[in-house]
Scaffold this active site. Structure first.
Site, mmCIF file in Angstrom:
data_model
loop_
_atom_site.group_PDB
_atom_site.id
_atom_site.type_symbol
_atom_site.label_atom_id
_atom_site.label_comp_id
_atom_site.label_asym_id
_atom_site.label_seq_id
_atom_site.Cartn_x
_atom_site.Cartn_y
_atom_site.Cartn_z
ATOM 1 N N GLY A 137 -17.139 10.388 -13.519
ATOM 2 C CA GLY A 137 -16.766 9.132 -13.255
ATOM 3 C C GLY A 137 -15.409 9.022 -13.302
ATOM 4 O O GLY A 137 -14.581 10.095 -12.752
ATOM 5 N N HIS A 157 -44.941 -4.689 10.782
ATOM 6 C CA HIS A 157 -45.391 -3.343 10.955
ATOM 7 C C HIS A 157 -45.620 -2.739 12.072
ATOM 8 O O HIS A 157 -45.297 -3.399 13.380
ATOM 9 C CB HIS A 157 -47.108 -3.861 10.651
ATOM 10 C CG HIS A 157 -47.967 -2.505 10.954
ATOM 11 N ND1 HIS A 157 -48.216 -1.704 9.623
ATOM 12 C CD2 HIS A 157 -48.728 -1.702 11.691
ATOM 13 C CE1 HIS A 157 -48.909 -0.645 10.023
ATOM 14 N NE2 HIS A 157 -49.354 -0.829 11.264
ATOM 15 N N LEU A 171 -18.087 -0.259 -7.586
ATOM 16 C CA LEU A 171 -18.466 -0.210 -6.215
ATOM 17 C C LEU A 171 -17.505 -1.023 -5.287
ATOM 18 O O LEU A 171 -16.908 -2.001 -5.591
ATOM 19 C CB LEU A 171 -19.934 -0.781 -6.281
ATOM 20 C CG LEU A 171 -20.737 -0.039 -7.315
ATOM 21 C CD1 LEU A 171 -22.121 -0.689 -7.338
ATOM 22 C CD2 LEU A 171 -21.273 1.348 -6.761
ATOM 23 N N GLU A 217 0.793 -1.315 0.169
ATOM 24 C CA GLU A 217 -0.151 -0.132 0.019
ATOM 25 C C GLU A 217 0.801 1.101 -0.079
ATOM 26 O O GLU A 217 1.744 1.117 0.897
ATOM 27 C CB GLU A 217 -0.843 -0.175 1.029
ATOM 28 C CG GLU A 217 -1.648 1.253 1.283
ATOM 29 C CD GLU A 217 -2.543 1.717 0.106
ATOM 30 O OE1 GLU A 217 -2.242 2.887 -0.227
ATOM 31 O OE2 GLU A 217 -3.262 0.766 -0.469
#
Length: 484
Positions: free
Chosen positions: A290, A463, A337, A34
């Site tokens: 992009g 619910h 993604l 890295e």
């Protein structure tokens, strides 16, 4: 010379570090190279810090509209420096967390810039690591001065997980001052009064939403006829209506033909599909057209790895055409993604191990945009489903028919489902509204299990929840909707 690793990964972003952890779990001697910061762009400059900014904007929005909930609050204010500080602090915390995970899983972290110098012919892949002279962006945390760094390393398998960077158009190059990429938009020193966003994908729309909520005048310019071009047209139209209601000006079918900078800001010349021209002015321009894969400078071309328009060509398991070299994540192509990269990394190392794994089905990868209202989707849009020649059944349910949405004060939105009329297969699900990025996983699981409409209709949803709208949308596709 270091020992030969089983797997060496170039890049410590979501794809890289998840692949490393899975490799370690499978018993591989593993290392990551890295050059800047663990967690990659997503954790340090993308997914996580933008959500922190958007959360601050959401809280600010609710404070401004406290009276809608029967509350009285003095007029709220903010300090953009504190908003940014919170965002950066969250990224730094998670960055450190990835470092802990590497240590926990006994993954060596090699700091520096990697380049593949030898590959193929059945031998180990050789990688040289040089010292990073100048970071692309400043690291969140200081790079540790550990034992592992500059030198030569060997591995039986090398996985390239180098991510992507903002795409740049000639003549509209970001300068860090008037023209921004997401790096600069993430940490403004002052709050701009006006802003032009070029591009209406997830990055552009999220920043447009953040800056508008915080008070800036925002204009979005999109080359295509629809904002959020990958989304279902009906959902994108509802999102556009909501964003315009908030005061965002949106220009579609419009291209930017020229950008000039001045001491006061930027001037943008735009041209519509009909040839009509207009001039826009703002303090800042965000270029959000992009990203492009980071496939240069790592020795891939020299090794003969197939690359198409900046994207490394791979099979369904991350394997390139060169033995011993793999690629995952953004550099291996769309959808770009983080969660796609993570799953690709897992598939890649499990295939190396010889496990029985299946290639990723990209049509089942969900996409989320965290603007207000949120947008989430998975599978085929209605238009794409029809283009495939299938007869379809489409269900819709609006937020205004859901008790939880009304109680939350979030009655705008819709859940849309698309089924194969003959088989009942769920082909796609698309949502716009509050918390839909948390709801979409239900449909993702359903598609993964090849659930039919009958099974979904007989599923009991709790619910009161927003998830009930998922059920109602399925019912609507078959003429059985209850609450609308």
């Amino acid at each position: 010379m270091a020992d030969i690793y089983d797997i060496l990964i170039i890049g410590g972003g979501p794809g890289g570090y998840v692949a490393a952890i899975r490799a370690a779990q499978l018993g591989f001697k593993t290392a990551i190279v890295e050059r800047e910061h663990l967690g990659g762009i997503c954790l340090n400059w993308g997914c996580i810090p933008t959500k922190a900014l958007l959360r601050s904007a959401e809280v600010y929005h609710y404070a401004e509209h406290a009276e809608d909930y029967g509350l009285k609050i003095a007029k709220p204010d903010f300090d953009i420096a504190d908003v940014v500080k919170r965002s950066r602090g969250i990224s730094a915390q998670l960055n450190g967390g990835v470092g802990f995970l590497m240590k926990k899983n006994k993954v060596d972290v090699i700091w520096g810039e990697a380049k593949i110098t030898k590959a193929g012919k059945g031998g180990p892949v050789e990688v040289s690591v040089g010292t990073m002279q100048k970071p692309i962006v400043e690291p969140q945390n200081p790079i540790p001065k550990g034992v592992l760094g500059e030198g030569s390393y060997k591995a039986k398998h090398v996985i390239v997980a180098t991510g992507a960077r903002p795409r740049v158009l000639p003549g509209i190059e970001p300068d860090g001052d008037r023209i921004w990429t997401y790096f600069e938009a993430m940490k403004p020193k002052t709050m701009p009064k006006s802003l032009i966003v070029m591009g209406s994908g997830a990055i552009g729309i999220e920043f447009a939403s953040f800056y508008r909520t915080m008070g800036a005048e925002v204009t979005v310019v999109e080359l295509l006829p629809q904002i959020m071009p990958v989304e279902d047209g009906e959902i994108a139209a509802l999102a556009r209506k909501a964003l315009e209601k908030q005061g965002i000006k949106i220009l579609t079918d419009t291209k930017v033909t020229n950008v000039t900078k001045s001491g006061e800001g930027v001037t943008v010349e735009a041209e519509g599909k009909d040839g009509a021209k207009q001039t826009l002015s703002a303090e800042r321009l965000i270029s959000a057209i992009g990203v492009q894969g980071n496939s240069e400078g790592f020795g891939l071309q020299e090794m003969g790895v197939a690359i198409d328009r900046g994207i490394v060509t791979v099979d369904g398991f991350g394997r390139t055409n060169v033995e011993g070299i793999y690629a995952i994540g953004d550099v291996a192509g769309p959808p770009m993604l983080a969660h796609k990269a993570e799953h690709e990394g897992t598939i890649c190392v499990e295939k190396i191990k010889g496990l029985d794994v299946h290639p990723m089905k990209k049509e089942r990868i969900p996409g989320c945009t965290y603007c207000q209202p949120q947008v989430a989707s998975v599978g085929l849009t209605e238009a794409k489903a029809k283009e495939s020649g299938r007869a379809v059944k489409v269900g819709r349910f609006k937020f205004q028919g859901n008790g939880k949405a009304i109680a939350l004060g979030e009655p705008e939105g819709m859940v849309k489902t698309i089924f194969d009329a003959k088989t009942g297969e769920l082909l796609g699900a698309h949502m716009v509204g509050a918390e839909v990025t948390e709801l979409i996983q239900g449909f993702v699981i359903a598609m993964g299990l090849e659930t039919t409409e009958e099974e979904l209709m007989h599923t009991v949803f709790p619910h009161p929840t927003l998830s009930e709208m998922m059920h109602e949308s399925v019912l609507d596709a078959y003429g059985r909707v209850i609450h609308m």
